[in-house]
Design a protein around this motif. Structure first.
Motif, PDB file in Angstrom:
ATOM      1  N   VAL A 112      10.515   0.288  -1.768  1.00  0.00           N
ATOM      2  CA  VAL A 112       9.363   0.243  -2.666  1.00  0.00           C
ATOM      3  C   VAL A 112       8.741   1.441  -2.893  1.00  0.00           C
ATOM      4  N   SER A 113       8.800   2.337  -1.861  1.00  0.00           N
ATOM      5  CA  SER A 113       7.704   3.282  -1.861  1.00  0.00           C
ATOM      6  C   SER A 113       8.474   4.492  -2.947  1.00  0.00           C
ATOM      7  N   SER A 171       8.181   3.083  -6.626  1.00  0.00           N
ATOM      8  CA  SER A 171       6.733   3.214  -7.028  1.00  0.00           C
ATOM      9  C   SER A 171       6.635   4.831  -7.231  1.00  0.00           C
ATOM     10  N   PHE A 172       7.061   5.364  -6.691  1.00  0.00           N
ATOM     11  CA  PHE A 172       6.983   7.051  -6.758  1.00  0.00           C
ATOM     12  C   PHE A 172       7.503   7.421  -8.238  1.00  0.00           C
ATOM     13  N   ILE A 173       8.741   6.733  -8.329  1.00  0.00           N
ATOM     14  CA  ILE A 173       9.466   6.873  -9.676  1.00  0.00           C
ATOM     15  C   ILE A 173       8.635   6.465 -10.743  1.00  0.00           C
ATOM     16  N   ILE A 174       8.106   5.334 -10.692  1.00  0.00           N
ATOM     17  CA  ILE A 174       7.161   4.530 -11.757  1.00  0.00           C
ATOM     18  C   ILE A 174       5.954   5.588 -11.896  1.00  0.00           C
ATOM     19  N   GLY A 175       5.542   6.134 -10.792  1.00  0.00           N
ATOM     20  CA  GLY A 175       4.318   7.245 -11.106  1.00  0.00           C
ATOM     21  C   GLY A 175       4.779   8.293 -11.910  1.00  0.00           C
ATOM     22  N   SER A 221       0.716  14.841   2.132  1.00  0.00           N
ATOM     23  CA  SER A 221       0.197  13.779   2.522  1.00  0.00           C
ATOM     24  C   SER A 221       1.212  12.506   2.295  1.00  0.00           C
ATOM     25  N   LEU A 222       1.918  12.745   1.328  1.00  0.00           N
ATOM     26  CA  LEU A 222       2.752  11.508   1.028  1.00  0.00           C
ATOM     27  C   LEU A 222       4.014  11.522   2.121  1.00  0.00           C
ATOM     28  N   SER A 223       4.356  12.804   2.333  1.00  0.00           N
ATOM     29  CA  SER A 223       5.391  12.963   3.407  1.00  0.00           C
ATOM     30  C   SER A 223       4.711  12.168   5.117  1.00  0.00           C
ATOM     31  N   ILE A 224       3.580  12.491   5.322  1.00  0.00           N
ATOM     32  CA  ILE A 224       2.836  12.358   6.414  1.00  0.00           C
ATOM     33  C   ILE A 224       2.894  10.705   6.424  1.00  0.00           C
ATOM     34  N   ILE A 231       0.811  -1.214   0.046  1.00  0.00           N
ATOM     35  CA  ILE A 231       0.028   0.002  -0.042  1.00  0.00           C
ATOM     36  C   ILE A 231       0.993   1.403  -0.004  1.00  0.00           C
ATOM     37  N   SER A 232       2.060   1.268   0.948  1.00  0.00           N
ATOM     38  CA  SER A 232       2.793   2.529   0.717  1.00  0.00           C
ATOM     39  C   SER A 232       3.566   2.689  -0.529  1.00  0.00           C
TER      40      SER A 232
END
Length: 293
Positions: free
Chosen positions: A274-275, A278-282, A233-236, A152-153
């Protein structure tokens, strides 16, 4: 004629006397709500030993003392919330700094060191045989927790840049989280059943509960903050991930006497890596597909 204790040593011995009575009462109170009969008897046995230790110290102080009721309430409450194995091991770990005090006492009471060693060894042996049910399912909780943190992260991190809207991210995350919870729970049930476990449904329940709680905590920032504050929100969310990992790693480290540092670094490293991926993939998906929402 019996030797009188110096003022300093008497104060130290009185402190140990009070602690023994306090811990005896903690063990007795916790035993009242422990369902497992074997564990109940173990706790009552430790309580009886603590009272005997208090009597030993009383033979030197010649004073009657009362237990610290604030400490009794604190440890009893922790035992109800986090389980008695965690609370009692945490309570006993808090006494490791008493070695210096025992060294001081042994100057006037030679047998003090032996009493200390006997107490530590005996209590440690008894605490080791506690068989609290929830600790049997730590593996199931770790499975639900770690899978939720990683999956989920990573999903939320990727969606954050791809969608750039808290409400859309939260909606997507909730759908993914609910589906994944049901999937993880059913998978754990089938796995536990095939392994011949007595209560496969309970294993699945622990996995599912750990998963859904973790997912809820990670999605909350996206639900509560304005749509445009997706980076906040991502940081939190990432901070929440680190805090969840730290809290659970600490719980397992105390209850099962494992290395907190090793477990924390391993789980945090995997989840945050993983986060990041995934952020780079986004970013790449949004860039190359030219999708603008």
């Amino acid at each position: 004629m019996e030797k009188q204790l110096s003022k300093k040593i008497k104060e130290l011995v009185l402190g140990f006397q009070i602690n023994e009575l306090t811990e005896a009462l903690v063990y007795e109170r916790i035993a009242t709500f422990v369902k497992d009969e074997k564990d109940k008897q173990t706790l009552l046995r430790i309580a009886a030993d603590e009272r005997c230790h208090a009597e030993v110290w009383k033979s030197y102080t010649k004073e009657a003392v009362k237990p610290k009721m604030g400490q009794v309430r604190k440890w009893t409450l922790l035992a109800r919330i986090f389980g008695y194995t965690f609370a009692l091991k945490k309570m006993e770990n808090g006494e490791k700094g008493a070695t210096k005090a025992y060294d001081e006492i042994s100057k006037e009471i030679p047998e003090a060191k032996k009493i200390s060693e006997d107490e530590d060894r005996h209590e440690r042996e008894l605490l080791q045989i506690l068989d609290e049910e929830r600790l049997k399912y730590v593996g199931s909780m770790v499975l639900g927790l770690s899978d939720a943190l990683v999956e989920i992260s990573g999903t939320l991190a990727g969606l954050t840049f791809a969608l750039q809207n808290n409400k859309l991210i939260a909606l997507s995350g909730l759908i993914t989280g609910i589906s994944a919870t049901l999937s993880m729970g059913s998978s754990e049930y089938l796995s536990a059943k095939s392994d011949g476990e007595e209560k496969p449904f309970k294993s699945a329940l622990y996995t599912g509960i750990a998963y859904v709680i973790t997912v809820t905590l990670m999605i909350l920032p996206y639900l509560l903050l304005p749509s445009s504050m997706f980076m906040v929100s991502l940081s939190i969310m990432l901070l929440t991930v680190v805090l969840i990992i730290a809290g659970f790693s600490y719980y397992v480290a105390v209850a099962k006497e494992l290395s907190f540092k090793k477990r924390f670094i391993e789980m945090a490293g995997i989840s945050l890596s993983v986060s990041a991926i995934s952020f780079i993939i986004g970013i790449l998906v949004k860039q190359f597909l030219g999708i603008d929402i």
